[in-house]
Design a protein around this motif. Structure first.
Motif, PDB file in Angstrom:
ATOM      1  N   PRO A 252      40.990 -17.632  20.134  1.00  0.00           N
ATOM      2  CA  PRO A 252      40.682 -19.058  20.325  1.00  0.00           C
ATOM      3  C   PRO A 252      41.918 -19.940  20.451  1.00  0.00           C
ATOM      4  N   SER A 253      43.042 -19.527  19.881  1.00  0.00           N
ATOM      5  CA  SER A 253      44.274 -20.312  19.967  1.00  0.00           C
ATOM      6  C   SER A 253      44.941 -20.204  21.336  1.00  0.00           C
ATOM      7  N   GLY A 254      44.482 -19.238  22.146  1.00  0.00           N
ATOM      8  CA  GLY A 254      45.115 -18.986  23.435  1.00  0.00           C
ATOM      9  C   GLY A 254      46.051 -17.809  23.426  1.00  0.00           C
ATOM     10  N   ASP A 255      46.338 -17.273  22.238  1.00  0.00           N
ATOM     11  CA  ASP A 255      47.213 -16.114  22.139  1.00  0.00           C
ATOM     12  C   ASP A 255      46.517 -14.867  22.678  1.00  0.00           C
ATOM     13  N   VAL A 256      47.321 -13.910  23.103  1.00  0.00           N
ATOM     14  CA  VAL A 256      46.806 -12.617  23.543  1.00  0.00           C
ATOM     15  C   VAL A 256      46.718 -11.711  22.331  1.00  0.00           C
ATOM     16  N   VAL A 257      45.559 -11.113  22.121  1.00  0.00           N
ATOM     17  CA  VAL A 257      45.341 -10.255  20.965  1.00  0.00           C
ATOM     18  C   VAL A 257      44.735  -8.930  21.414  1.00  0.00           C
ATOM     19  N   ASP A 258      44.598  -8.032  20.459  1.00  0.00           N
ATOM     20  CA  ASP A 258      43.917  -6.753  20.686  1.00  0.00           C
ATOM     21  C   ASP A 258      42.852  -6.653  19.603  1.00  0.00           C
ATOM     22  N   GLN A 259      41.641  -7.139  19.884  1.00  0.00           N
ATOM     23  CA  GLN A 259      40.648  -7.342  18.842  1.00  0.00           C
ATOM     24  C   GLN A 259      39.344  -6.614  19.128  1.00  0.00           C
ATOM     25  N   LEU A 260      38.925  -5.778  18.173  1.00  0.00           N
ATOM     26  CA  LEU A 260      37.606  -5.160  18.191  1.00  0.00           C
ATOM     27  C   LEU A 260      36.622  -6.071  17.467  1.00  0.00           C
ATOM     28  N   PHE A 261      35.350  -5.998  17.846  1.00  0.00           N
ATOM     29  CA  PHE A 261      34.338  -6.739  17.107  1.00  0.00           C
ATOM     30  C   PHE A 261      32.990  -6.046  17.265  1.00  0.00           C
ATOM     31  N   PHE A 262      32.106  -6.321  16.314  1.00  0.00           N
ATOM     32  CA  PHE A 262      30.786  -5.701  16.273  1.00  0.00           C
ATOM     33  C   PHE A 262      29.724  -6.769  16.472  1.00  0.00           C
TER      34      PHE A 262
END
Length: 226
Positions: free
Chosen positions: A116-126
């Motif tokens: 949400p901040s605009g940063d690039v991340v590597d995020q898993l979610f369920f």
């Protein structure tokens, strides 16, 4: 839990964790439970996909993990075992509280690189999609009993079930390895506040040095020195 068809299906899922009541010592070496122990060893839950578990980490030398400046993220590296135990082991005739509910929350795993901040991340979610609630206890014998069960997609029920199940995961232990009493493997991390404060103070000083104007023109325009 010894229903071979159910265990086979769970074993083909990419992300799975089953929490059961702690059983008597040696029970999982009995014939007929090989599939369950295999599921515990070869499957697991990606902790990084669940923010509710973000502050938990495996204990280090019996103590909570201490996190400070430069600590690598343990969450991205942890897979919680596919079958876990919780509670108190019954010894002799001593009655103990048990996990008596039989529920299953199914959904899909997702991945994103957008924060949400605009940063690039590597995020898993369920993302929960269906909740099963019933009386069957996931054993072979329950298939020949008179049981009830239902699927629901009610969002509030799924959210409540998710919170409850992840609480059980957070209090659980590896299958067949814990003591007779409740002894969670995952503990809330402890933060080295003094070291973090010192690091933040140093970073603030560096930022202050970077913002000192290098010329009168910089002072007028408010540009940062580089």
């Amino acid at each position: 839990m010894d229903d071979p068809e159910l265990i086979d299906v769970l074993g083909r899922m990419a992300n799975v964790c089953v929490v059961v009541t702690k059983q008597p010592q040696g029970k999982y070496t009995r014939p007929g439970l090989e599939m369950l122990t295999k599921l515990a060893q070869e499957s697991g839950l990606a902790q990084a996909a669940y923010p509710e578990l973000a502050e938990l980490a495996p204990r280090q030398d019996g103590r909570p993990l201490v996190v400070g400046p430069g600590s690598s993220s343990w969450v991205d590296k942890v897979d919680i075992g596919g079958v876990r135990e919780i509670g108190f082991r019954r010894v002799g005739n001593r009655l103990v509280p048990i996990v008596h509910a039989k529920i299953m929350l199914l959904g899909r795993m997702g991945w994103t690189d957008e924060h949400p901040s605009g940063d690039v991340v590597d995020q898993l979610f369920f993302v929960p999609e269906k909740l099963w609630i019933g009386s069957a206890n996931f054993t072979k014998s329950s298939r020949s009993s008179l049981e009830m069960g239902m699927w629901t997609e009610d969002r509030e029920l799924m959210a409540a079930a998710r919170d409850w199940l992840l609480t059980l995961v957070g209090l659980s232990e590896p299958l067949g390895s814990g003591p007779d009493d409740l002894d969670p493997e995952l503990l809330p991390v402890e933060y080295d506040d003094a070291a973090i404060f010192e690091s933040m103070r140093d970073e603030r000083w560096e930022l202050f040095m970077m913002t000192i104007p290098t010329s009168s023109s910089d002072e007028r325009t408010g540009q940062f020195a580089r």
